[in-house]
Design an enzyme around this catalytic site. Structure first.
Site, PDB file in Angstrom:
ATOM      1  N   GLU A  15      45.757  40.446  45.413  1.00 57.01           N
ATOM      2  CA  GLU A  15      44.675  41.082  44.646  1.00 57.01           C
ATOM      3  C   GLU A  15      45.168  41.371  43.234  1.00 57.01           C
ATOM      4  O   GLU A  15      46.300  41.813  43.041  1.00 57.01           O
ATOM      5  CB  GLU A  15      44.272  42.395  45.326  1.00 57.01           C
ATOM      6  CG  GLU A  15      43.186  43.146  44.549  1.00 57.01           C
ATOM      7  CD  GLU A  15      42.801  44.459  45.203  1.00 57.01           C
ATOM      8  OE1 GLU A  15      42.234  44.428  46.309  1.00 57.01           O
ATOM      9  OE2 GLU A  15      43.090  45.520  44.610  1.00 57.01           O
ATOM     10  N   HIS A  75      35.302  40.911  43.936  1.00 55.32           N
ATOM     11  CA  HIS A  75      34.848  42.174  44.527  1.00 55.32           C
ATOM     12  C   HIS A  75      33.535  42.535  43.845  1.00 55.32           C
ATOM     13  O   HIS A  75      33.342  42.278  42.649  1.00 55.32           O
ATOM     14  CB  HIS A  75      35.863  43.289  44.269  1.00 55.32           C
ATOM     15  CG  HIS A  75      37.207  43.057  44.893  1.00 55.32           C
ATOM     16  ND1 HIS A  75      38.037  44.091  45.272  1.00 55.32           N
ATOM     17  CD2 HIS A  75      37.870  41.926  45.216  1.00 55.32           C
ATOM     18  CE1 HIS A  75      39.155  43.602  45.790  1.00 55.32           C
ATOM     19  NE2 HIS A  75      39.080  42.283  45.759  1.00 55.32           N
ATOM     20  N   ASP A 107      32.978  53.842  44.976  1.00 53.82           N
ATOM     21  CA  ASP A 107      33.123  55.304  45.102  1.00 53.82           C
ATOM     22  C   ASP A 107      31.967  56.019  44.427  1.00 53.82           C
ATOM     23  O   ASP A 107      31.625  55.711  43.287  1.00 53.82           O
ATOM     24  CB  ASP A 107      34.456  55.752  44.485  1.00 53.82           C
ATOM     25  CG  ASP A 107      35.619  55.416  45.395  1.00 53.82           C
ATOM     26  OD1 ASP A 107      35.435  55.487  46.632  1.00 53.82           O
ATOM     27  OD2 ASP A 107      36.689  55.059  44.875  1.00 53.82           O
ATOM     28  N   GLN A 173      42.312  48.874  53.596  1.00 51.71           N
ATOM     29  CA  GLN A 173      42.909  49.756  52.575  1.00 51.71           C
ATOM     30  C   GLN A 173      44.422  49.734  52.786  1.00 51.71           C
ATOM     31  O   GLN A 173      44.897  49.443  53.892  1.00 51.71           O
ATOM     32  CB  GLN A 173      42.343  51.174  52.787  1.00 51.71           C
ATOM     33  CG  GLN A 173      42.844  52.224  51.827  1.00 51.71           C
ATOM     34  CD  GLN A 173      42.514  51.875  50.384  1.00 51.71           C
ATOM     35  OE1 GLN A 173      43.192  51.035  49.806  1.00 51.71           O
ATOM     36  NE2 GLN A 173      41.494  52.491  49.819  1.00 51.71           N
ATOM     37  N   LYS A 269      51.579  42.734  39.128  1.00 54.61           N
ATOM     38  CA  LYS A 269      53.036  42.605  38.935  1.00 54.61           C
ATOM     39  C   LYS A 269      53.502  41.349  39.665  1.00 54.61           C
ATOM     40  O   LYS A 269      53.803  41.381  40.867  1.00 54.61           O
ATOM     41  CB  LYS A 269      53.749  43.841  39.486  1.00 54.61           C
ATOM     42  CG  LYS A 269      53.447  45.093  38.662  1.00 54.61           C
ATOM     43  CD  LYS A 269      54.139  46.288  39.251  1.00 54.61           C
ATOM     44  CE  LYS A 269      53.810  47.532  38.447  1.00 54.61           C
ATOM     45  NZ  LYS A 269      54.154  48.765  39.139  1.00 54.61           N
TER      46      LYS A 269
HETATM   47  C1  LIG Z   1      40.206  46.009  50.290  1.00 55.62           C
HETATM   48  C2  LIG Z   1      39.515  46.982  49.381  1.00 55.62           C
HETATM   49  C3  LIG Z   1      39.119  46.570  48.101  1.00 55.62           C
HETATM   50  C4  LIG Z   1      38.449  47.456  47.244  1.00 55.62           C
HETATM   51  N1  LIG Z   1      38.072  47.014  45.988  1.00 55.62           N
HETATM   52  C5  LIG Z   1      37.382  47.844  45.166  1.00 55.62           C
HETATM   53  C6  LIG Z   1      36.913  47.392  43.895  1.00 55.62           C
HETATM   54  O1  LIG Z   1      37.159  46.256  43.488  1.00 55.62           O
HETATM   55  N2  LIG Z   1      36.202  48.254  43.121  1.00 55.62           N
HETATM   56  C7  LIG Z   1      35.912  49.537  43.544  1.00 55.62           C
HETATM   57  O2  LIG Z   1      35.257  50.276  42.797  1.00 55.62           O
HETATM   58  N3  LIG Z   1      36.333  50.001  44.750  1.00 55.62           N
HETATM   59  C8  LIG Z   1      37.057  49.180  45.574  1.00 55.62           C
HETATM   60  N4  LIG Z   1      37.478  49.639  46.809  1.00 55.62           N
HETATM   61  C9  LIG Z   1      37.211  51.043  47.193  1.00 55.62           C
HETATM   62  C10 LIG Z   1      35.844  51.227  47.880  1.00 55.62           C
HETATM   63  O3  LIG Z   1      34.804  50.927  46.952  1.00 55.62           O
HETATM   64  C11 LIG Z   1      35.746  52.685  48.338  1.00 55.62           C
HETATM   65  O4  LIG Z   1      36.662  52.933  49.360  1.00 55.62           O
HETATM   66  C12 LIG Z   1      34.354  53.177  48.718  1.00 55.62           C
HETATM   67  O5  LIG Z   1      34.385  54.611  48.785  1.00 55.62           O
HETATM   68  C13 LIG Z   1      33.819  52.684  50.046  1.00 55.62           C
HETATM   69  O6  LIG Z   1      33.434  51.380  49.990  1.00 55.62           O
HETATM   70  P1  LIG Z   1      33.062  50.578  51.353  1.00 55.62           P
HETATM   71  O7  LIG Z   1      32.591  49.253  50.946  1.00 55.62           O
HETATM   72  O8  LIG Z   1      34.171  50.667  52.326  1.00 55.62           O
HETATM   73  O9  LIG Z   1      31.826  51.494  51.849  1.00 55.62           O
HETATM   74  P2  LIG Z   1      31.046  51.605  53.229  1.00 55.62           P
HETATM   75  O10 LIG Z   1      31.378  50.517  54.169  1.00 55.62           O
HETATM   76  O11 LIG Z   1      29.621  51.805  52.865  1.00 55.62           O
HETATM   77  O12 LIG Z   1      31.648  52.963  53.831  1.00 55.62           O
HETATM   78  C14 LIG Z   1      31.780  54.138  53.041  1.00 55.62           C
HETATM   79  C15 LIG Z   1      31.624  55.376  53.921  1.00 55.62           C
HETATM   80  O13 LIG Z   1      30.276  55.470  54.402  1.00 55.62           O
HETATM   81  C16 LIG Z   1      30.259  55.536  55.817  1.00 55.62           C
HETATM   82  N5  LIG Z   1      29.080  54.829  56.292  1.00 55.62           N
HETATM   83  C17 LIG Z   1      28.874  53.493  56.283  1.00 55.62           C
HETATM   84  N6  LIG Z   1      27.645  53.199  56.775  1.00 55.62           N
HETATM   85  C18 LIG Z   1      27.046  54.391  57.068  1.00 55.62           C
HETATM   86  C19 LIG Z   1      25.762  54.761  57.592  1.00 55.62           C
HETATM   87  N7  LIG Z   1      24.854  53.844  57.935  1.00 55.62           N
HETATM   88  N8  LIG Z   1      25.498  56.088  57.762  1.00 55.62           N
HETATM   89  C20 LIG Z   1      26.419  57.039  57.420  1.00 55.62           C
HETATM   90  N9  LIG Z   1      27.650  56.739  56.921  1.00 55.62           N
HETATM   91  C21 LIG Z   1      27.960  55.429  56.747  1.00 55.62           C
HETATM   92  C22 LIG Z   1      31.591  54.932  56.262  1.00 55.62           C
HETATM   93  O14 LIG Z   1      31.989  55.417  57.536  1.00 55.62           O
HETATM   94  C23 LIG Z   1      32.527  55.390  55.144  1.00 55.62           C
HETATM   95  O15 LIG Z   1      32.942  56.713  55.371  1.00 55.62           O
HETATM   96  C24 LIG Z   1      38.169  48.789  47.685  1.00 55.62           C
HETATM   97  C25 LIG Z   1      38.596  49.198  48.959  1.00 55.62           C
HETATM   98  C26 LIG Z   1      39.258  48.321  49.793  1.00 55.62           C
HETATM   99  C27 LIG Z   1      39.702  48.784  51.151  1.00 55.62           C
END
Ligand SMILES: Cc1cc2nc3c(=O)[nH]c(=O)nc-3n(C[C@H](O)[C@H](O)[C@H](O)COP(=O)(O)OP(=O)(O)OC[C@H]3O[C@@H](n4cnc5c(N)ncnc54)[C@H](O)[C@@H]3O)c2cc1C
Length: 292
Positions: A15, A75, A107, A173, A269
């Protein structure tokens, strides 16, 4: 299922994040040059993560795909975006030849002006992409649970919904204790999550990264990591070498435990990523020969 995750198992990917500010694009291509020479299965490009530029994600992903002939993953977050904004980005990605999206919610901001976007959860974005476009779709998952989730079980229930919406593979993560990954993987499999789960590994190579890791995602710091950071704190080279050794050990153990893939959070890096890639090369490719 995404071909790139079935053609080569275990998968090996990196990444990168777009540099901040205009005119910095050439620096990222120096990094991509170095990373591409390590022959990963794909390189993913973050979108607005940690304050990095959003505009360049599509440009960088499309160049990786065309100039380096490497599968690129863009992403894409949907938090605070309208349906039109999301569709505009998806159409641009399609036009520029990007074939795989890591579909994320992003977020939520804490300020009072904040408003949810059209899609409330990543699962809704995934379903939209699968219904209207022809992309491979990856999703995020959290071995130590997402910080907002009340429990790992509840988080995995929502993860299953996201997978059912059409996710082809998951990327975790970062985590520093492999037992957290194994516990999560067992629970996810038991809950019916049957797509490949790729382990996200971030090498801890400077002391300040530990604080970032905790504030970013609440990951647990194992005593062994805390120990080398405390012991070598003022010796940059020693922390770097210990961080590379720890990440190498983590990956070697994950490969032995049959992980579907390794995704290195390179933090742009290339030198550190190269060291780790060289360390695990022998194990990785002996497994690939056996399984394919
Ligand atoms: C591999 C990876 C790459 C990432 N890349 C980026 C990036 O490029 N840019 C960036 O800004 N962020 C990035 N992130 C961070 C990510 O955007 C945050 O962690 C964000 O808070 C959650 O995104 P998600 O897609 O996992 O959300 P979701 O899958 O929607 O989950 C978020 C939360 O909502 C809950 N949830 C899901 N569905 C429901 C529902 N129907 N009802 C109630 N609760 C629910 C889940 O349990 C979880 O607690 C990345 C994270 C990872 C692991």
């Amino acid at each position: 299922m995404s071909d790139m995750f079935t053609n080569a198992t275990p998968n090996f990917s990196f990444e990168i994040f777009p540099p901040k500010g205009a005119g910095k694009l050439s620096s990222i291509f120096e990094t991509v040059d170095a990373l591409a020479s390590l022959h990963p299965d794909l390189i993913s490009v973050t979108y607005g993560a940690g304050g990095s530029s959003r505009d360049n994600t599509i440009e960088i992903a499309s160049t990786i795909q065309k100039r380096y002939m490497l599968p690129a993953v863009a992403h894409l977050t949907c938090v605070g975006s309208t349906l039109e904004q999301t569709d505009t980005l998806l159409c641009e990605l399609k036009e520029k030849g990007v074939r795989t999206i890591l579909a994320l919610r992003g977020d939520r901001r804490a300020d009072s002006d904040y408003q949810d976007g059209y899609f409330k959860h990543a699962s809704e974005l995934v379903a939209h992409i699968k219904k209207h476009y022809d992309f491979h779709v990856l999703g995020a998952c959290y071995p130590e649970k997402h910080p907002e989730a009340p429990s790992l079980e509840e988080d995995i229930r929502h993860l299953k919904e996201k997978v059912d919406a059409g996710v082809d593979a998951l990327v975790t993560q970062l985590f520093l204790d492999n037992d957290d990954f194994y516990r999560f993987r067992d629970k996810a499999r038991a809950a019916g999550v049957n797509v490949p789960i790729v382990a996200g590994i971030m090498p801890i190579t400077v002391p300040v990264m530990l604080e970032k890791v905790v504030s970013m995602c609440g990951a647990k710091i194992p005593p062994a990591v805390q120990r080398f950071v405390d012991a070598y704190g003022h010796n940059a080279e020693a922390v770097r070498e210990a961080g590379v050794a720890y990440a190498t050990q983590q990956i070697a153990d994950l490969l032995a435990a049959g992980v579907d893939g390794i995704h290195i959070y390179s933090m742009n890096k290339a030198g550190i990523t190269r060291q780790i890639a060289q360390n695990i090369h022998g194990i990785l490719y002996s497994l690939r020969v056996k399984r394919t």
